[in-house]
Design an enzyme around this catalytic site. Structure first.
Site, PDB file in Angstrom:
ATOM      1  N   LYS A 175      37.026  49.892  28.592  1.00  0.00           N
ATOM      2  CA  LYS A 175      37.521  49.864  29.677  1.00  0.00           C
ATOM      3  C   LYS A 175      38.312  49.945  29.471  1.00  0.00           C
ATOM      4  O   LYS A 175      39.165  48.579  30.117  1.00  0.00           O
ATOM      5  CB  LYS A 175      36.742  48.178  30.879  1.00  0.00           C
ATOM      6  CG  LYS A 175      36.068  48.505  32.141  1.00  0.00           C
ATOM      7  CD  LYS A 175      37.733  49.011  33.015  1.00  0.00           C
ATOM      8  CE  LYS A 175      38.269  47.541  33.757  1.00  0.00           C
ATOM      9  NZ  LYS A 175      39.346  47.969  34.144  1.00  0.00           N
ATOM     10  N   GLY A 217      44.759  41.091  28.197  1.00  0.00           N
ATOM     11  CA  GLY A 217      44.930  40.400  29.575  1.00  0.00           C
ATOM     12  C   GLY A 217      45.551  39.766  30.113  1.00  0.00           C
ATOM     13  O   GLY A 217      45.999  38.690  29.435  1.00  0.00           O
ATOM     14  N   SER A 218      44.963  38.994  31.705  1.00  0.00           N
ATOM     15  CA  SER A 218      46.110  37.547  31.425  1.00  0.00           C
ATOM     16  C   SER A 218      44.936  36.429  31.228  1.00  0.00           C
ATOM     17  O   SER A 218      43.632  36.667  31.236  1.00  0.00           O
ATOM     18  CB  SER A 218      45.979  38.044  33.125  1.00  0.00           C
ATOM     19  OG  SER A 218      44.651  37.759  33.326  1.00  0.00           O
ATOM     20  N   THR A 219      45.972  35.837  30.947  1.00  0.00           N
ATOM     21  CA  THR A 219      45.118  34.179  30.494  1.00  0.00           C
ATOM     22  C   THR A 219      43.844  33.690  31.582  1.00  0.00           C
ATOM     23  O   THR A 219      43.230  33.529  30.873  1.00  0.00           O
ATOM     24  CB  THR A 219      45.901  33.232  30.186  1.00  0.00           C
ATOM     25  OG1 THR A 219      47.237  33.626  29.042  1.00  0.00           O
ATOM     26  CG2 THR A 219      45.613  31.645  30.123  1.00  0.00           C
ATOM     27  N   GLU A 220      44.266  33.807  32.335  1.00  0.00           N
ATOM     28  CA  GLU A 220      43.081  32.814  33.568  1.00  0.00           C
ATOM     29  C   GLU A 220      42.163  34.610  33.478  1.00  0.00           C
ATOM     30  O   GLU A 220      41.270  33.977  33.609  1.00  0.00           O
ATOM     31  CB  GLU A 220      43.990  33.839  35.221  1.00  0.00           C
ATOM     32  CG  GLU A 220      43.145  33.855  36.127  1.00  0.00           C
ATOM     33  CD  GLU A 220      44.252  34.600  37.775  1.00  0.00           C
ATOM     34  OE1 GLU A 220      44.816  34.680  37.948  1.00  0.00           O
ATOM     35  OE2 GLU A 220      43.028  33.903  38.544  1.00  0.00           O
ATOM     36  N   GLY A 225      41.123  35.988  30.682  1.00  0.00           N
ATOM     37  CA  GLY A 225      41.220  35.948  29.505  1.00  0.00           C
ATOM     38  C   GLY A 225      40.321  34.058  29.681  1.00  0.00           C
ATOM     39  O   GLY A 225      38.832  34.663  28.624  1.00  0.00           O
ATOM     40  N   GLU A 228      43.626  38.100  23.367  1.00  0.00           N
ATOM     41  CA  GLU A 228      44.982  38.602  23.080  1.00  0.00           C
ATOM     42  C   GLU A 228      45.781  38.174  25.085  1.00  0.00           C
ATOM     43  O   GLU A 228      44.920  39.134  25.837  1.00  0.00           O
ATOM     44  CB  GLU A 228      45.594  39.998  23.014  1.00  0.00           C
ATOM     45  CG  GLU A 228      45.119  40.326  21.270  1.00  0.00           C
ATOM     46  CD  GLU A 228      45.817  39.797  20.140  1.00  0.00           C
ATOM     47  OE1 GLU A 228      46.845  39.333  20.656  1.00  0.00           O
ATOM     48  OE2 GLU A 228      45.156  39.585  19.866  1.00  0.00           O
ATOM     49  N   CYS A 281      53.789  41.087  26.864  1.00  0.00           N
ATOM     50  CA  CYS A 281      53.487  39.657  27.004  1.00  0.00           C
ATOM     51  C   CYS A 281      53.875  39.129  25.792  1.00  0.00           C
ATOM     52  O   CYS A 281      53.836  38.001  26.446  1.00  0.00           O
ATOM     53  CB  CYS A 281      51.664  40.049  26.151  1.00  0.00           C
ATOM     54  SG  CYS A 281      51.534  41.694  24.792  1.00  0.00           S
ATOM     55  N   GLU A 339      54.277  33.142  33.260  1.00  0.00           N
ATOM     56  CA  GLU A 339      54.850  34.659  32.593  1.00  0.00           C
ATOM     57  C   GLU A 339      55.024  35.147  34.319  1.00  0.00           C
ATOM     58  O   GLU A 339      54.859  34.895  35.480  1.00  0.00           O
ATOM     59  CB  GLU A 339      53.851  34.808  32.342  1.00  0.00           C
ATOM     60  CG  GLU A 339      53.535  36.181  31.427  1.00  0.00           C
ATOM     61  CD  GLU A 339      51.974  36.834  31.401  1.00  0.00           C
ATOM     62  OE1 GLU A 339      51.418  36.227  31.555  1.00  0.00           O
ATOM     63  OE2 GLU A 339      52.871  37.205  29.805  1.00  0.00           O
TER      64      GLU A 339
HETATM   65  P1  NAP Z   1      44.282  40.899  33.555  1.00  0.00           P
HETATM   66  O1  NAP Z   1      44.504  41.278  35.325  1.00  0.00           O
HETATM   67  O2  NAP Z   1      43.691  39.706  32.933  1.00  0.00           O
HETATM   68  O3  NAP Z   1      43.566  42.841  33.529  1.00  0.00           O
HETATM   69  C1  NAP Z   1      43.316  43.179  32.245  1.00  0.00           C
HETATM   70  C2  NAP Z   1      41.821  44.012  32.283  1.00  0.00           C
HETATM   71  O4  NAP Z   1      40.760  42.757  32.666  1.00  0.00           O
HETATM   72  C3  NAP Z   1      41.878  45.166  33.894  1.00  0.00           C
HETATM   73  O5  NAP Z   1      41.070  45.887  32.292  1.00  0.00           O
HETATM   74  C4  NAP Z   1      40.937  44.463  34.460  1.00  0.00           C
HETATM   75  O6  NAP Z   1      41.179  45.271  34.683  1.00  0.00           O
HETATM   76  C5  NAP Z   1      40.284  43.652  33.515  1.00  0.00           C
HETATM   77  N1  NAP Z   1      39.306  42.750  34.490  1.00  0.00           N
HETATM   78  C6  NAP Z   1      39.590  41.934  35.893  1.00  0.00           C
HETATM   79  N2  NAP Z   1      39.153  40.646  35.951  1.00  0.00           N
HETATM   80  C7  NAP Z   1      38.172  41.245  34.735  1.00  0.00           C
HETATM   81  C8  NAP Z   1      36.412  40.208  34.837  1.00  0.00           C
HETATM   82  N3  NAP Z   1      36.466  39.099  35.801  1.00  0.00           N
HETATM   83  N4  NAP Z   1      35.816  40.522  33.923  1.00  0.00           N
HETATM   84  C9  NAP Z   1      36.356  41.140  32.856  1.00  0.00           C
HETATM   85  N5  NAP Z   1      37.359  42.186  33.161  1.00  0.00           N
HETATM   86  C10 NAP Z   1      38.068  41.733  34.313  1.00  0.00           C
HETATM   87  O7  NAP Z   1      45.715  41.533  34.036  1.00  0.00           O
HETATM   88  P2  NAP Z   1      47.033  43.095  33.934  1.00  0.00           P
HETATM   89  O8  NAP Z   1      47.059  42.420  35.275  1.00  0.00           O
HETATM   90  O9  NAP Z   1      45.984  44.277  33.692  1.00  0.00           O
HETATM   91  O10 NAP Z   1      48.399  42.905  32.266  1.00  0.00           O
HETATM   92  C11 NAP Z   1      48.598  41.732  32.309  1.00  0.00           C
HETATM   93  C12 NAP Z   1      48.245  40.348  32.362  1.00  0.00           C
HETATM   94  O11 NAP Z   1      47.953  40.733  29.759  1.00  0.00           O
HETATM   95  C13 NAP Z   1      50.002  39.275  30.878  1.00  0.00           C
HETATM   96  O12 NAP Z   1      49.278  37.992  31.133  1.00  0.00           O
HETATM   97  C14 NAP Z   1      50.312  40.063  29.592  1.00  0.00           C
HETATM   98  O13 NAP Z   1      50.486  38.512  29.194  1.00  0.00           O
HETATM   99  C15 NAP Z   1      48.175  40.455  29.236  1.00  0.00           C
HETATM  100  N6  NAP Z   1      49.201  41.106  28.102  1.00  0.00           N
HETATM  101  C16 NAP Z   1      49.124  40.161  27.021  1.00  0.00           C
HETATM  102  C17 NAP Z   1      48.879  41.061  25.550  1.00  0.00           C
HETATM  103  C18 NAP Z   1      48.459  40.417  23.985  1.00  0.00           C
HETATM  104  O14 NAP Z   1      48.639  41.121  23.215  1.00  0.00           O
HETATM  105  N7  NAP Z   1      48.442  39.368  24.527  1.00  0.00           N
HETATM  106  C19 NAP Z   1      49.123  42.300  25.707  1.00  0.00           C
HETATM  107  C20 NAP Z   1      49.198  43.233  26.881  1.00  0.00           C
HETATM  108  C21 NAP Z   1      48.967  42.484  28.353  1.00  0.00           C
HETATM  109  P3  NAP Z   1      41.182  45.412  36.465  1.00  0.00           P
HETATM  110  O15 NAP Z   1      42.574  47.002  35.744  1.00  0.00           O
HETATM  111  O16 NAP Z   1      40.960  46.857  37.344  1.00  0.00           O
HETATM  112  O17 NAP Z   1      41.492  44.938  37.419  1.00  0.00           O
END
Ligand code: NAP
Ligand code: MG
Length: 503
Positions: A202, A254-257, A259, A276, A310, A407
């Site tokens: 996804k 994705g985000s910690t929240e 996650g 991650e 990230c 962040e």
């Molecule tokens: P995000 O809001 O957590 O979204 C990540 C993914 O999860 C998106 O595909 C999102 O869909 C989906 N998602 C949202 N709510 C969900 C749920 N309840 N259950 C399952 N999936 C869900 O993060 P983001 O804003 O896209 O990315 C930024 C974050 O990613 C930052 O905190 C960054 O640090 C982190 N990140 C970490 C790494 C690493 O390797 N550690 C790498 C890159 C980014 P939608 O797009 O439709 O919301």
């Protein structure tokens, strides 16, 4: 595809990754390069393009112009179910293939990706807003490298886990963010396939186009139907995938929240999980460092990909004795960052990825100003359409300030100081995250001493934001668990003998 295309693409893999360049510059003839984008994208299920059962579509836009690029299918629960079933159907035959045959597919995918590198770079830049220089030199070559690297392991898993009989897990649900759309897809899909698993991926709602185009590459490579399925949608689609009982493992970036939500959703189900998540990396600069090189590293550390990284070096810790000199050098270097049209190959910083992300960055910069930190931004005209933010630096920051703890995920650097190495370590580790860190010093012994004490999954020394498929990446604490890349990344996609063997 012309001969030049191929040569450029092949060269891209070896090119030194640089940030910044010659100055002044002339607009590049490549800045008008475009890519054909279909007005509508369906779901990729069982090797076919399938209309969503929801009947709904959403737009993905170019953040540099706010123009819609295409409409994309919104997958609902029934579509997610169909995708998991397609992956489950493909699993027995895929796992039975010899490692050598699986490697053949992965090598083919990697080669096609490089052949189509220019097209992928343009598409990524349009859908994401990041500069073409980065998609061309970093995102696309690295994505291909992940397929090459894991192709190399596919027939050597027995050597990697000697005497332990590695077995694939089954259907893997993978959810990825918007900041490195194709690269994150490659990080997830390549090891899963090499180990004999099948996948439902996804992509993020705001950057789905390169993951969908990757499905064309799978078709071109003759990958058996159902081995990879891509379902587009928003957070609800991701949540439906994670909840699905047919998954053996969930891999999330994705985000910690989110996650934490996913961790709750899979708890007690016997589903493997790797996370991650976010970061707030410390970037340490000592007085004995090569300061001009450190300036380049710090600039790359925070302004690369508009700071949507990230592992971005968002907290600069500089030794007090060189603070004034270093900050002055940084200011002058920031004045030379070229912000603007992401499709121009001379652009250093492109568009902020979305309106929501721009609002978050603007809010946090407001918080920094209100709390008394000193703001620096170069004077530079920004385009009137699209989402833009200037490279930003705050001085007079302490660890109690929100901008030093949270962040921001944008081009915002907080500068703090330290006197001794002990104080540097204490400040660097004073965070709920633990993804990455950087050290600039001329003293090897000091670097080793610091690296051992840094609570971060990756510690870069006299460099920053260097990535390689052979090198494991991942965090501690609220930055998640599990590793991606290297042998450690493959471990998360196999079950070793003695455990349950999927039927
Ligand atoms: P995000 O809001 O957590 O979204 C990540 C993914 O999860 C998106 O595909 C999102 O869909 C989906 N998602 C949202 N709510 C969900 C749920 N309840 N259950 C399952 N999936 C869900 O993060 P983001 O804003 O896209 O990315 C930024 C974050 O990613 C930052 O905190 C960054 O640090 C982190 N990140 C970490 C790494 C690493 O390797 N550690 C790498 C890159 C980014 P939608 O797009 O439709 O919301
Ligand atoms: Mg977009």
């Amino acid at each position: 595809m012309t001969k030049t295309d191929k040569t450029d693409a092949a060269k891209a893999g070896d090119r030194e990754l640089t940030f910044g360049g010659v100055w002044p510059y002339a607009p590049s003839p490549e800045s008008t390069d475009h890519v054909t984008i279909a007005p509508r994208h369906e779901l990729f299920l069982g090797g076919q393009w399938v209309k969503p059962k929801t009947g709904e579509y959403f737009a993905t836009i170019d953040p540099a112009t706010e123009k819609p690029l295409s409409e994309v299918a919104l997958a609902g629960d029934k579509d997610v179910d169909a995708a998991v079933k397609a992956a489950a159907k493909a699993f027995p035959a895929w796992r039975k293939l010899s490692g050598e045959d699986r490697a053949r597919f992965l090598f083919r995918i990697a080669r096609i990706l490089l052949e189509r590198a220019r097209e992928f770079a343009c598409l990524e830049t349009l859908d994401n807003g990041k500069p073409i220089k980065e998609t061309r030199d970093v995102d696309i070559p690295l994505a291909a490298q992940h397929f090459f690297y894991h192709a190399g392991w596919a027939d050597k898993l027995d050597l990697l886990f000697p005497g332990q009989r590695p077995e694939p897990l089954g259907v893997i649900g993978q959810v990825i963010p918007w900041n490195f759309p194709l690269l994150m897809a490659a990080w997830k899909i390549a090891p899963a396939l090499a180990a004999g698993n099948t996948v439902v991926l996804k992509p993020a709602e705001t950057s789905p186009l390169t993951a969908l185009r990757l499905c064309e590459v799978f078709q071109q490579a003759g990958l058996p139907p159902g081995v990879v399925n891509v379902i587009t949608g928003d957070g609800r689609t991701g949540a439906a995938l994670v909840r699905h009982p047919g998954l053996a493992k969930v891999a999330f970036t994705g985000s910690t929240e989110v996650g934490k939500e996913i961790q709750r959703a899979v708890a007690g189900r016997g589903v493997e999980l790797t996370l991650e998540l976010g970061g707030k990396a410390a970037h340490l600069v000592f007085e004995d460092a090569a300061l001009d090189q450190a300036v380049e590293g710090v600039v790359r550390g925070i302004f690369f990909n508009q700071g949507h990284v990230c592992c971005a070096g968002s907290r600069l810790l500089v030794q007090e004795s060189v603070q004034e000199l270093f900050v002055d050098k940084l200011r002058r270097r920031m004045d030379r960052i070229r912000v603007g049209n992401p499709m121009d190959k001379n652009t250093d910083m492109g568009a902020i990825h979305s309106q929501a992300q721009l609002a978050r960055i603007t809010e946090m910069v407001g918080v920094g100003v209100q709390s008394g930190c000193a703001l620096y931004q170069p004077r530079c005209a920004l385009p009137t359409k699209g989402y833009w933010f200037l490279p930003t630096m705050f001085t007079d920051v302490t660890m109690s300030h929100r901008i030093a703890r949270e962040e921001i995920f944008g081009p915002v650097l907080s500068v703090l100081t330290f006197r001794t190495p002990e104080e540097a370590v204490e400040k660097a580790n004073n965070t709920s995250y633990g993804l990455s860190a950087g050290i600039w010093s001329d003293k090897g012994a000091r670097i080793l001493w610091l690296a051992e004490r840094m609570k971060a999954g990756v510690v870069w020394n006299n460099t920053f934001n260097r990535f390689d498929a052979a090198s494991p990446f991942g965090g501690f604490k609220e930055s998640g668990f599990g590793r991606e890349g290297g042998r450690q990344g493959l471990r998360a996609y196999v079950r070793l003998a003695g455990g349950w063997l999927p039927g």
